[in-house]
Design an enzyme around this catalytic site. Sequence first.
Site, PDB file in Angstrom:
ATOM      1  N   HIS A 184       0.830  -1.201   0.000  1.00  0.00           N
ATOM      2  CA  HIS A 184       0.000   0.000   0.000  1.00  0.00           C
ATOM      3  C   HIS A 184       0.868   1.257   0.000  1.00  0.00           C
ATOM      4  O   HIS A 184       0.736   2.131  -0.875  1.00  0.00           O
ATOM      5  CB  HIS A 184      -0.922  -0.027   1.226  1.00  0.00           C
ATOM      6  CG  HIS A 184      -1.805   1.161   1.345  1.00  0.00           C
ATOM      7  ND1 HIS A 184      -3.126   1.145   0.963  1.00  0.00           N
ATOM      8  CD2 HIS A 184      -1.569   2.429   1.774  1.00  0.00           C
ATOM      9  CE1 HIS A 184      -3.661   2.341   1.158  1.00  0.00           C
ATOM     10  NE2 HIS A 184      -2.733   3.145   1.654  1.00  0.00           N
ATOM     11  N   GLU A 185       1.777   1.328   0.954  1.00  0.00           N
ATOM     12  CA  GLU A 185       2.624   2.530   1.046  1.00  0.00           C
ATOM     13  C   GLU A 185       3.560   2.616  -0.155  1.00  0.00           C
ATOM     14  O   GLU A 185       3.922   3.709  -0.589  1.00  0.00           O
ATOM     15  CB  GLU A 185       3.411   2.536   2.364  1.00  0.00           C
ATOM     16  CG  GLU A 185       2.547   2.488   3.627  1.00  0.00           C
ATOM     17  CD  GLU A 185       1.440   3.547   3.698  1.00  0.00           C
ATOM     18  OE1 GLU A 185       1.583   4.610   3.063  1.00  0.00           O
ATOM     19  OE2 GLU A 185       0.414   3.297   4.372  1.00  0.00           O
ATOM     20  N   GLU A 235      -4.535   7.794  -3.096  1.00  0.00           N
ATOM     21  CA  GLU A 235      -5.039   6.555  -2.528  1.00  0.00           C
ATOM     22  C   GLU A 235      -5.386   5.553  -3.635  1.00  0.00           C
ATOM     23  O   GLU A 235      -5.274   4.342  -3.442  1.00  0.00           O
ATOM     24  CB  GLU A 235      -6.257   6.843  -1.647  1.00  0.00           C
ATOM     25  CG  GLU A 235      -6.629   5.747  -0.688  1.00  0.00           C
ATOM     26  CD  GLU A 235      -5.555   5.436   0.364  1.00  0.00           C
ATOM     27  OE1 GLU A 235      -4.629   6.261   0.554  1.00  0.00           O
ATOM     28  OE2 GLU A 235      -5.637   4.368   0.959  1.00  0.00           O
TER      29      GLU A 235
HETATM   30 ZN    ZN Z   1      -2.987   5.240   1.814  1.00  0.00          ZN
END
Ligand code: ZN
Length: 510
Positions: A265-266, A304
Amino acid sequence: MLSAYEQFQTHIGELHDLLCAISVLKWDARTMMPRGGAQSRGQQLATLTRHAQEHFLSPHFERILHAVEAEVSDENPDSYRVRSVHQTRQAYDLLRRIPLELVTDKAAIEPVAEQVWAEAKAANDFNHFAPFLERQVELARAQAEAIGYDEHPYDALIQEFDPGMTAREVRRIFDKLKTGLLPLLQQITARGNEPEPTLWQQSYPLDAQKAFALDVAQDFGYDLDRGRLDVTAHPFAISFTREDVRITNRYDEHFWPKAFFSTLHETGHALYEQYIDPALTRTALTIDFLGKYPMGGTSSAVHESQSRLWENLIGRSHTFWQVYFPRLQSYFPQQFASTTADQLYRAVNRVQPSLIRVEADEITYNLHIMLRVELELGLLDGSIRVADLPEVWRVKMQEYLGIVPPTDTLGCLQDVHWASGAFGSFASYTLGNILSAQFFLAALQSQPEIEAGLRRGEYHLLLEWLTEHIYEHGRAYPMQELLPRATGHGLTVEPYLAYLHAKFGGLYGL
Ligand code: ZN
């Protein structure tokens, strides 16, 4: 004699340096700083933030801004030069409306409130945190009043994260998503799950967890010469220009997917920042002026969308595990001696209502976000009091997910966002999910070789497409322009719902 544009760039470059210094201090506060440092760190951040504010809003800069507007007035409105000047003017006019005292108050309370939040969370003591949350809500309301809004204070605050969005638009999109999501969740729940895999009862050494996650992150394109991975309570990505983009994580000795997927994710966030056009470094197009934050991604939701794309659409896909399961086995040969790639794929895609947002599956995750946005709207318009938050949280969890947290640690104290004063930020997580499916579909449709690459564990074609259509432009184009340019469509939930139905329909035999 320097041109007005050169003077403009010099001044903005200095602002960028100040903002990067602030970010380094924030990274340190969350990663390395001893507990005792919180108070003086708050003062340091307040001083630097005040300098950044004064630097940006100085009469000297206003003269430069006037001159550069005249200088670029005949140029192509889509050029990076004109976009830089235009966005700086918009931010300048908006920030002029926020009193300096409010800016320094917000900067000073942030690290203190985050520290108290961490203590309160560890001790399951909401009352310890409540006065600081009260103060953050007060400051958020004051900020909304200063910026101005038509319908809801939320409309002013979300501009910092997702410019152009409003409470009304967020509610409209969330309602559509909920209408498609809840029947799917009901079908899955009716099917039921296989027993919890015994996989998570084994021990996975942390060094190997970290090495495997970084191995995959580098395959995706994360450049460790311009990045690093550290440990924090709440994972995040942060950049001090594209040349230094850091990510953080936390580990569970048994449940290794926790660290693995949050690393992916990061990494998605980090890829966005690392693949920005180098020409945009230290320019207005890598500054979030409202957040006073050096960031190249055009909005929180688009950012995101990239963390979700790499974490879920790639990292939790059947295709991915067909390629990477043998690699995982090589890191943990005994633990996976009697497991197959298919079993693992199912295990990391279990759908089950749960208490913690960051550990939620792809479907219920969005319900966690809808709950937070609803509470945020209530805190801001005064219909929900801080003192009532733990109880309202329990009621809403029952309503949305059918479960109730036994403690506030597992309830309303689980996220750092409100402690940081980031009201208006939660919606971007679900907007990001929706966007991730739109971007991914557009990439696969425009270039079929991308999918063939994914089946071989090769990501450079996908990374190139994303760079060309999203990353390299930094903040030059807002989401409302970037999305149709890249996909041919505006914001719509259909591709995301289609993706979820196809994937989980397959997994649960619907
Ligand atoms: Zn995030």
